[in-house]
Design a protein around this motif. Structure first.
Motif, short mmCIF file in Angstrom:
data_model
loop_
_atom_site.label_atom_id
_atom_site.label_comp_id
_atom_site.label_asym_id
_atom_site.label_seq_id
_atom_site.Cartn_x
_atom_site.Cartn_y
_atom_site.Cartn_z
N LEU A 159 37.64 37.94 25.37
CA LEU A 159 36.51 38.54 26.08
C LEU A 159 35.24 37.82 25.62
O LEU A 159 35.02 37.67 24.42
CB LEU A 159 36.47 40.02 25.70
CG LEU A 159 35.70 41.01 26.53
CD1 LEU A 159 36.11 40.93 27.99
CD2 LEU A 159 35.97 42.42 26.01
N SER A 201 32.98 36.80 31.05
CA SER A 201 34.23 36.20 31.55
C SER A 201 35.41 36.57 30.66
O SER A 201 35.24 37.00 29.51
CB SER A 201 34.09 34.68 31.60
OG SER A 201 33.98 34.17 30.29
N LEU A 202 36.58 36.40 31.21
CA LEU A 202 37.82 36.53 30.45
C LEU A 202 38.46 35.15 30.43
O LEU A 202 38.55 34.49 31.46
CB LEU A 202 38.78 37.51 31.14
CG LEU A 202 38.62 38.98 30.75
CD1 LEU A 202 37.43 39.57 31.48
CD2 LEU A 202 39.87 39.76 31.09
N SER A 203 38.87 34.71 29.25
CA SER A 203 39.52 33.40 29.19
C SER A 203 40.86 33.53 28.49
O SER A 203 41.10 34.52 27.78
CB SER A 203 38.61 32.37 28.51
OG SER A 203 38.11 32.86 27.31
N GLY A 204 41.71 32.54 28.70
CA GLY A 204 43.04 32.54 28.09
C GLY A 204 43.84 33.79 28.44
O GLY A 204 44.57 34.31 27.59
N VAL A 205 43.70 34.25 29.67
CA VAL A 205 44.37 35.51 30.05
C VAL A 205 45.88 35.28 30.20
O VAL A 205 46.31 34.39 30.94
CB VAL A 205 43.82 36.06 31.39
CG1 VAL A 205 44.48 37.40 31.72
CG2 VAL A 205 42.31 36.19 31.34
#
Lengths: 162, 191
Positions: A84, A90-94
């Motif tokens: 987070l 943004s959300l990364s590495g989901v």
């Protein structure tokens, strides 16, 4: 931007209040910290057990806020992992572990599955942020939430003294 | 998977399918021409067939119930500096009377036939019922270019959903709204 501190404050609050939120969340293995409105360099900490990291507590003690944090969100039997990011939301590495795509699924089914997993994550995060916001706008944020953070940091650092 | 969230601000057109198909055909991705001068190009593609440059993007490729799914494609061609320099020097030795800029331009035209552009495709999921859009990228420059293309295509604005935006859009009471607008940082520990 006005209110740009809300994201870092939210993530910092979340780190210390995972046991008081309307979702099952575990802190992941990576966190970055930085003081608000500062040109200082980010501190990145990667550890299998972040809760035991004295470096993290020292950074908070020095005035830093959490800028990004890896999290594991548990919903029923499913675990969604992601990072987070406080500044742009943004959300990364989901990595989702919800409905799975099967061979032969149509493009439409694939989209619906992905959207459903992301909706589930965002709904949970939305509830947590709403809780934070309510507290943040209340009169007891400093006397309770900030106090809890200060005490956790002080106790954590004391416990690490030889 | 990495993505940003946006709120879509504006009213959807009445004849949505026809309108969107037309708008997308105007701003569809057009590849760089082998004999052209541009080094960059961008536009919409279908997510299923992002490299079929001549096909129209029809509603069965981008509209899934109340969700619009599109690809935003950017192509950029760049020439290795050292290669360009060596070829220009070589050519100048062969034709010492030629102007450097003319030679360089000719070398670039030749290289353009041999070098493929770098292509980037970013997926876009737009939930029409929630007026929300997910862009599967984070880079600031790309996001700015995407925002511009989206607004030109659909005549609607998008607003990034960072935490301040989410807070301001939340259903807090009028009193809380006032508190929010005047909120200052909470100091945990002084720096």
């Amino acid at each position: 931007m006005k209110l740009s501190f809300l994201g870092p404050e939210f993530l910092t609050w979340l780190y210390f209040h995972t046991d008081q939120i309307p979702a099952k969340i575990a802190i992941g293995r990576r966190v970055t910290l930085k003081p608000l409105n500062s040109e200082e360099q980010k501190v990145m900490i990667a550890s299998p057990k972040l809760e035991d990291s004295g470096e993290f507590l020292q950074a908070i003690r020095a005035g830093a806020h959490v800028e990004s944090m890896a999290l594991d969100l548990v919903i029923d039997e499913r675990i969604h992992s992601f990072t987070l990011n406080a500044l742009d939301g943004s959300l990364s590495g989901v990595k989702t572990q919800g409905l799975d795509k099967s061979m032969g699924d149509s493009a439409e089914a694939d989209i619906m599955i992905r959207m459903s997993n992301l909706d589930e994550i965002e709904d949970a995060l939305g509830k947590i942020f709403a809780q934070f916001l309510e507290l943040r706008l209340g009169q007891t944020f400093v006397s309770q939430s900030i106090k809890t953070i200060r005490e956790s940091v002080s106790e954590g650092l004391k416990a690490r003294l030889p | 998977m990495t993505y940003l969230r946006f709120a879509v601000v504006g009213t959807l057109p009445n004849n949505l399918i026809e309108n969107f198909e037309r708008a997308l055909s105007v701003r569809r991705f057009v590849p760089l021409h082998p004999e052209g001068k541009d080094s960059e190009t961008a536009g919409w593609v279908s997510v299923q067939n992002p490299y079929l440059d001549d096909d129209r993007i029809l509603n069965d490729q981008f509209l899934f119930q109340e969700r619009v799914v599109l690809g935003y494609r950017e192509d950029k061609i760049s020439y290795p500096k050292a290669l360009l320099r060596d070829l220009v020097e070589l050519r100048l030795k062969e034709f010492p009377d030629k102007n450097r800029q003319v030679v360089e331009s000719a070398v670039i035209s030749e290289l353009r036939q041999r070098i493929l552009p770098k292509s980037k495709i970013v997926e876009v999921l737009w939930d029409l019922s929630r007026s929300e859009l997910r862009l599967f990228a984070r880079g600031q420059g790309l996001v700015e270019r995407f925002e511009k293309l989206f607004e030109q295509t659909f005549q609607m604005r998008i607003k990034q959903l960072s935490y301040p935006e989410i807070a301001l859009a939340s259903q807090v009471s009028l009193r809380s709204q006032g508190l929010l607008e005047n909120l200052n940082e909470a100091v945990i520990f002084g720096a």
